[in-house]
Design an enzyme around this catalytic site. Structure first.
Site, PDB file in Angstrom:
ATOM      1  N   PHE A  82      -7.543  12.768  14.253  1.00  0.00           N
ATOM      2  CA  PHE A  82      -7.910  11.673  15.160  1.00  0.00           C
ATOM      3  C   PHE A  82      -8.905  12.117  16.218  1.00  0.00           C
ATOM      4  O   PHE A  82      -9.622  11.283  16.767  1.00  0.00           O
ATOM      5  CB  PHE A  82      -6.673  11.163  15.926  1.00  0.00           C
ATOM      6  CG  PHE A  82      -5.640  10.486  15.094  1.00  0.00           C
ATOM      7  CD1 PHE A  82      -5.850   9.202  14.620  1.00  0.00           C
ATOM      8  CD2 PHE A  82      -4.443  11.113  14.792  1.00  0.00           C
ATOM      9  CE1 PHE A  82      -4.894   8.553  13.866  1.00  0.00           C
ATOM     10  CE2 PHE A  82      -3.470  10.467  14.044  1.00  0.00           C
ATOM     11  CZ  PHE A  82      -3.700   9.191  13.574  1.00  0.00           C
ATOM     12  N   SER A 126     -13.721   3.954  10.468  1.00  0.00           N
ATOM     13  CA  SER A 126     -13.775   2.677  11.181  1.00  0.00           C
ATOM     14  C   SER A 126     -14.513   1.629  10.365  1.00  0.00           C
ATOM     15  O   SER A 126     -15.441   1.938   9.604  1.00  0.00           O
ATOM     16  CB  SER A 126     -14.508   2.914  12.502  1.00  0.00           C
ATOM     17  OG  SER A 126     -14.864   1.696  13.102  1.00  0.00           O
ATOM     18  N   TYR A 151     -22.015   6.753  17.856  1.00  0.00           N
ATOM     19  CA  TYR A 151     -20.584   6.775  17.543  1.00  0.00           C
ATOM     20  C   TYR A 151     -20.350   6.314  16.101  1.00  0.00           C
ATOM     21  O   TYR A 151     -19.690   6.986  15.310  1.00  0.00           O
ATOM     22  CB  TYR A 151     -19.784   5.874  18.510  1.00  0.00           C
ATOM     23  CG  TYR A 151     -18.426   5.534  17.979  1.00  0.00           C
ATOM     24  CD1 TYR A 151     -17.397   6.470  18.008  1.00  0.00           C
ATOM     25  CD2 TYR A 151     -18.166   4.303  17.355  1.00  0.00           C
ATOM     26  CE1 TYR A 151     -16.154   6.182  17.461  1.00  0.00           C
ATOM     27  CE2 TYR A 151     -16.937   4.004  16.810  1.00  0.00           C
ATOM     28  CZ  TYR A 151     -15.938   4.947  16.863  1.00  0.00           C
ATOM     29  OH  TYR A 151     -14.710   4.666  16.304  1.00  0.00           O
ATOM     30  N   LYS A 155     -19.011   8.370  12.285  1.00  0.00           N
ATOM     31  CA  LYS A 155     -17.986   7.999  11.301  1.00  0.00           C
ATOM     32  C   LYS A 155     -18.585   8.010   9.886  1.00  0.00           C
ATOM     33  O   LYS A 155     -17.965   8.475   8.935  1.00  0.00           O
ATOM     34  CB  LYS A 155     -17.397   6.619  11.632  1.00  0.00           C
ATOM     35  CG  LYS A 155     -16.612   6.580  12.934  1.00  0.00           C
ATOM     36  CD  LYS A 155     -15.389   7.496  12.902  1.00  0.00           C
ATOM     37  CE  LYS A 155     -14.661   7.583  14.217  1.00  0.00           C
ATOM     38  NZ  LYS A 155     -13.638   8.641  14.272  1.00  0.00           N
ATOM     39  N   PHE A 180      -9.659  -1.407  11.323  1.00  0.00           N
ATOM     40  CA  PHE A 180     -10.287  -2.559  11.954  1.00  0.00           C
ATOM     41  C   PHE A 180      -9.999  -2.437  13.465  1.00  0.00           C
ATOM     42  O   PHE A 180     -10.163  -1.333  13.995  1.00  0.00           O
ATOM     43  CB  PHE A 180      -9.860  -3.847  11.221  1.00  0.00           C
ATOM     44  CG  PHE A 180     -10.635  -3.923   9.913  1.00  0.00           C
ATOM     45  CD1 PHE A 180     -11.764  -4.692   9.834  1.00  0.00           C
ATOM     46  CD2 PHE A 180     -10.310  -3.115   8.827  1.00  0.00           C
ATOM     47  CE1 PHE A 180     -12.550  -4.695   8.687  1.00  0.00           C
ATOM     48  CE2 PHE A 180     -11.084  -3.112   7.672  1.00  0.00           C
ATOM     49  CZ  PHE A 180     -12.207  -3.908   7.604  1.00  0.00           C
ATOM     50  N   ASN A 200     -13.813  -1.026  27.821  1.00  0.00           N
ATOM     51  CA  ASN A 200     -14.845  -1.658  26.995  1.00  0.00           C
ATOM     52  C   ASN A 200     -14.208  -2.621  26.003  1.00  0.00           C
ATOM     53  O   ASN A 200     -14.822  -3.588  25.590  1.00  0.00           O
ATOM     54  CB  ASN A 200     -15.593  -0.595  26.169  1.00  0.00           C
ATOM     55  CG  ASN A 200     -16.393   0.319  27.057  1.00  0.00           C
ATOM     56  OD1 ASN A 200     -17.143  -0.141  27.907  1.00  0.00           O
ATOM     57  ND2 ASN A 200     -16.216   1.623  26.876  1.00  0.00           N
ATOM     58  N   ASN A 201     -13.004  -2.304  25.596  1.00  0.00           N
ATOM     59  CA  ASN A 201     -12.369  -3.074  24.532  1.00  0.00           C
ATOM     60  C   ASN A 201     -11.656  -4.306  25.080  1.00  0.00           C
ATOM     61  O   ASN A 201     -11.232  -4.335  26.238  1.00  0.00           O
ATOM     62  CB  ASN A 201     -11.388  -2.192  23.743  1.00  0.00           C
ATOM     63  CG  ASN A 201     -12.105  -1.068  23.018  1.00  0.00           C
ATOM     64  OD1 ASN A 201     -11.882   0.102  23.303  1.00  0.00           O
ATOM     65  ND2 ASN A 201     -12.985  -1.413  22.103  1.00  0.00           N
ATOM     66  N   PHE A 220     -17.958 -12.372  25.546  1.00  0.00           N
ATOM     67  CA  PHE A 220     -19.354 -12.072  25.212  1.00  0.00           C
ATOM     68  C   PHE A 220     -19.899 -13.029  24.142  1.00  0.00           C
ATOM     69  O   PHE A 220     -19.939 -12.710  22.965  1.00  0.00           O
ATOM     70  CB  PHE A 220     -19.485 -10.624  24.737  1.00  0.00           C
ATOM     71  CG  PHE A 220     -19.099  -9.598  25.780  1.00  0.00           C
ATOM     72  CD1 PHE A 220     -19.484  -9.751  27.113  1.00  0.00           C
ATOM     73  CD2 PHE A 220     -18.371  -8.469  25.439  1.00  0.00           C
ATOM     74  CE1 PHE A 220     -19.140  -8.800  28.080  1.00  0.00           C
ATOM     75  CE2 PHE A 220     -18.026  -7.516  26.386  1.00  0.00           C
ATOM     76  CZ  PHE A 220     -18.406  -7.685  27.706  1.00  0.00           C
ATOM     77  N   ARG A 233     -12.632 -10.831  14.787  1.00  0.00           N
ATOM     78  CA  ARG A 233     -12.247  -9.466  14.423  1.00  0.00           C
ATOM     79  C   ARG A 233     -10.880  -9.482  13.737  1.00  0.00           C
ATOM     80  O   ARG A 233     -10.108 -10.414  13.911  1.00  0.00           O
ATOM     81  CB  ARG A 233     -12.120  -8.583  15.680  1.00  0.00           C
ATOM     82  CG  ARG A 233     -13.401  -8.387  16.461  1.00  0.00           C
ATOM     83  CD  ARG A 233     -14.365  -7.458  15.745  1.00  0.00           C
ATOM     84  NE  ARG A 233     -15.558  -7.224  16.547  1.00  0.00           N
ATOM     85  CZ  ARG A 233     -16.632  -8.010  16.551  1.00  0.00           C
ATOM     86  NH1 ARG A 233     -16.657  -9.106  15.798  1.00  0.00           N
ATOM     87  NH2 ARG A 233     -17.676  -7.724  17.300  1.00  0.00           N
ATOM     88  N   GLY A 298     -25.325  -5.286  20.086  1.00  0.00           N
ATOM     89  CA  GLY A 298     -24.675  -4.470  19.060  1.00  0.00           C
ATOM     90  C   GLY A 298     -23.422  -5.091  18.466  1.00  0.00           C
ATOM     91  O   GLY A 298     -22.882  -4.583  17.485  1.00  0.00           O
TER      92      GLY A 298
HETATM   93  C1  WQD Z   1     -13.685  -7.135  20.369  1.00  0.00           C
HETATM   94  C2  WQD Z   1     -14.291  -8.496  20.604  1.00  0.00           C
HETATM   95  C3  WQD Z   1     -16.336  -8.482  21.839  1.00  0.00           C
HETATM   96  C4  WQD Z   1     -14.627  -7.086  25.615  1.00  0.00           C
HETATM   97  C5  WQD Z   1     -15.125  -1.412  18.943  1.00  0.00           C
HETATM   98  C6  WQD Z   1     -15.920  -0.390  18.209  1.00  0.00           C
HETATM   99  C7  WQD Z   1     -15.272  -0.077  16.904  1.00  0.00           C
HETATM  100  C8  WQD Z   1     -13.850   0.339  17.063  1.00  0.00           C
HETATM  101  C9  WQD Z   1     -13.093  -0.561  17.981  1.00  0.00           C
HETATM  102  C10 WQD Z   1     -13.236   2.372  18.297  1.00  0.00           C
HETATM  103  C11 WQD Z   1     -15.800  -8.517  20.421  1.00  0.00           C
HETATM  104  C12 WQD Z   1     -15.255  -9.203  22.601  1.00  0.00           C
HETATM  105  C13 WQD Z   1     -14.781  -7.502  24.301  1.00  0.00           C
HETATM  106  C14 WQD Z   1     -14.860  -8.017  26.665  1.00  0.00           C
HETATM  107  C15 WQD Z   1     -15.317  -9.719  25.003  1.00  0.00           C
HETATM  108  N1  WQD Z   1     -13.774   1.717  17.355  1.00  0.00           N
HETATM  109  N2  WQD Z   1     -15.118  -8.788  24.008  1.00  0.00           N
HETATM  110  N3  WQD Z   1     -15.183  -9.303  26.311  1.00  0.00           N
HETATM  111  O1  WQD Z   1     -16.531  -4.093  19.498  1.00  0.00           O
HETATM  112  O2  WQD Z   1     -14.984  -5.028  17.730  1.00  0.00           O
HETATM  113  O3  WQD Z   1     -15.043  -2.609  18.166  1.00  0.00           O
HETATM  114  O4  WQD Z   1     -13.831  -0.898  19.151  1.00  0.00           O
HETATM  115  O5  WQD Z   1     -12.764   3.252  18.673  1.00  0.00           O
HETATM  116  O6  WQD Z   1     -15.998   0.895  16.258  1.00  0.00           O
HETATM  117  O7  WQD Z   1     -17.218  -0.897  17.992  1.00  0.00           O
HETATM  118  O8  WQD Z   1     -13.993  -4.084  19.814  1.00  0.00           O
HETATM  119  O9  WQD Z   1     -12.467  -4.610  21.653  1.00  0.00           O
HETATM  120  O10 WQD Z   1     -14.848  -3.972  22.209  1.00  0.00           O
HETATM  121  O11 WQD Z   1     -14.399  -6.171  21.139  1.00  0.00           O
HETATM  122  O12 WQD Z   1     -15.629 -10.884  24.763  1.00  0.00           O
HETATM  123  O13 WQD Z   1     -14.767  -7.720  27.860  1.00  0.00           O
HETATM  124  O14 WQD Z   1     -14.049  -8.873  21.954  1.00  0.00           O
HETATM  125  O15 WQD Z   1     -17.565  -9.146  21.964  1.00  0.00           O
HETATM  126  O16 WQD Z   1     -16.113  -9.735  19.813  1.00  0.00           O
HETATM  127  P1  WQD Z   1     -15.259  -4.042  18.791  1.00  0.00           P
HETATM  128  P2  WQD Z   1     -13.901  -4.648  21.284  1.00  0.00           P
END
Ligand code: WQD
Length: 337
Positions: A82, A126, A151, A155, A180, A200-201, A220, A233, A298
């Site tokens: 991991f 991923s 990143y 992968k 996922f 970020n997530n 977003f 997702r 992105g």
């Molecule tokens: C999910 C959805 C955003 C935050 C990323 C990596 C991936 C994987 C998991 C990690 C999207 C929306 C998010 C916010 C929002 N790897 N969102 N407002 O981008 O699908 O995947 O994390 O270790 O490789 O790319 O996940 O949780 O960032 O976003 O609207 O404040 O939520 O646009 O549609 P993502 P996420």
């Protein structure tokens, strides 16, 4: 009891996997540098499994350290790798660190495994490798798209390294699990996600907003070509995801070297950001403050996985729902406060 080395075992997915491995009768050994994880995860694991867990603190890129670890532990039968950096945005700023850490550590690991006669490795990959898919759900045969970030590229490169190494050398069995979107926390609330700084997530941002640490969630974009305009997702409960690693290890038993395969690990179902928000409001019994903002650079519009291959070959299937995951994430957040 089979001894399994878990690199990054104090992290979000790693810690839950250590718990599931223990429950399945394995003896996990953790290696973690704690650069993006916390000792509290170890205490959380120990509270759940009601026994102590062996932890080595160190860097998986350090070949000497890793070799010493394998020698000290002797009969390790498999590795789940991991340990990696995972912030998409940061990887654009610091690509070298990402390649060094994520790709470098896999190369060190494969070499050290070889020297110590360890065949089995499960790698954390991923769904990011599918980019913006042409067809949904994505299967393992769907095309790999050029990565959107360093990143994501790490992968892809790591999957290629595994494939090439296994082609050239009969002494490995490897599985790449393409996750996922992992979310949730352990139902005991002893372990969960511990994002550093502003998350970020989506899910940590949602739970931190509900807890009052963030002003409001920004969604977003709401003009995507999806049923409600927000991105879709495949959100998978981290406990289900952890169990897939146990199944992957068990699957090695029925394979001969050399062996390499990839599996999608998701629920097979897509949910939009708005559906996540509504479901969160239901399970937490409160309104969430949010606004609609610009698209995030992105982001793919929609991605969810075809998980038949994992169902049929690994005998694994996600059992928990989005509600379960959001409830567990919320209970974890409330405990953190
Ligand atoms: C999910 C959805 C955003 C935050 C990323 C990596 C991936 C994987 C998991 C990690 C999207 C929306 C998010 C916010 C929002 N790897 N969102 N407002 O981008 O699908 O995947 O994390 O270790 O490789 O790319 O996940 O949780 O960032 O976003 O609207 O404040 O939520 O646009 O549609 P993502 P996420």
């Amino acid at each position: 009891m089979e001894k399994i080395l878990i690199t990054g075992g104090a992290g979000f997915i790693g810690s839950h996997t250590v718990v599931e491995l223990t429950k399945a009768g394995y003896s996990p050994v953790i290696v973690d540098d704690f650069s993006n994880s916390n000792q509290s995860a170890i205490r959380g694991i120990e509270s759940i499994i009601k026994q102590s867990v062996k932890v080595y603190e160190g860097d998986c890129n350090d070949a000497q350290f890793m070799n010493d670890l394998f020698v000290a532990e002797q009969n390790i039968t498999g590795v789940i790798h991991f340990a990696a950096y995972k912030a998409v945005g940061e990887s654009v700023e610091k690509p070298l660190q990402y390649y060094q850490n994520n790709v470098g550590s896999l190369m060190v690991l494969l070499d050290v495994m070889k020297k110590n006669g360890v065949e089995n490795v499960v790698f954390s990959s991923s769904c990011t490798v599918y980019g913006e898919p042409d067809q949904l759900p994505v299967t393992e045969k769907s095309p790999i798209k050029p990565a959107e970030s360093p990143y994501g590229n790490t992968k892809q490169v790591c999957e290629e390294i595994l494939e090439d190494v296994i082609k050239s050398d009969a002494d490995y069995k490897a599985i790449a699990l393409r996750y996922f979107n992992p979310i949730g926390a352990h139902p005991s609330s002893h372990i969960g996600e511990l994002p550093l700084g502003v998350p970020n997530n989506l899910i940590p941002f949602v739970t931190q907003t509900a807890a009052g640490h963030r002003e409001q969630l920004t969604i977003f974009g709401d003009e995507y070509d999806t049923p409600d305009g927000t991105c879709v997702r495949d959100y998978i409960h981290v406990v289900d995801l952890a169990k897939a690693h146990v199944k992957a290890l068990q699957h090695f038993k029925n394979q001969n070297t050399p062996y390499y395969d990839v599996f999608n690990i998701g629920t097979g179902k897509g949910n939009s950001v708005l559906e996540v928000v509504k479901t969160f409001e239901k399970v937490s019994e409160q309104k969430l403050k949010y606004k609609i903002g610009d698209k995030r650079t992105g982001d793919v519009e929609q991605v969810f996985g075809d998980v038949e291959k994992a169902n049929n070959e690994l005998h694994w299937k996600a059992a928990l729902t989005l509600e379960d995951a959001l409830r567990d994430a919320w209970n974890w957040q409330k405990k953190l406060k």
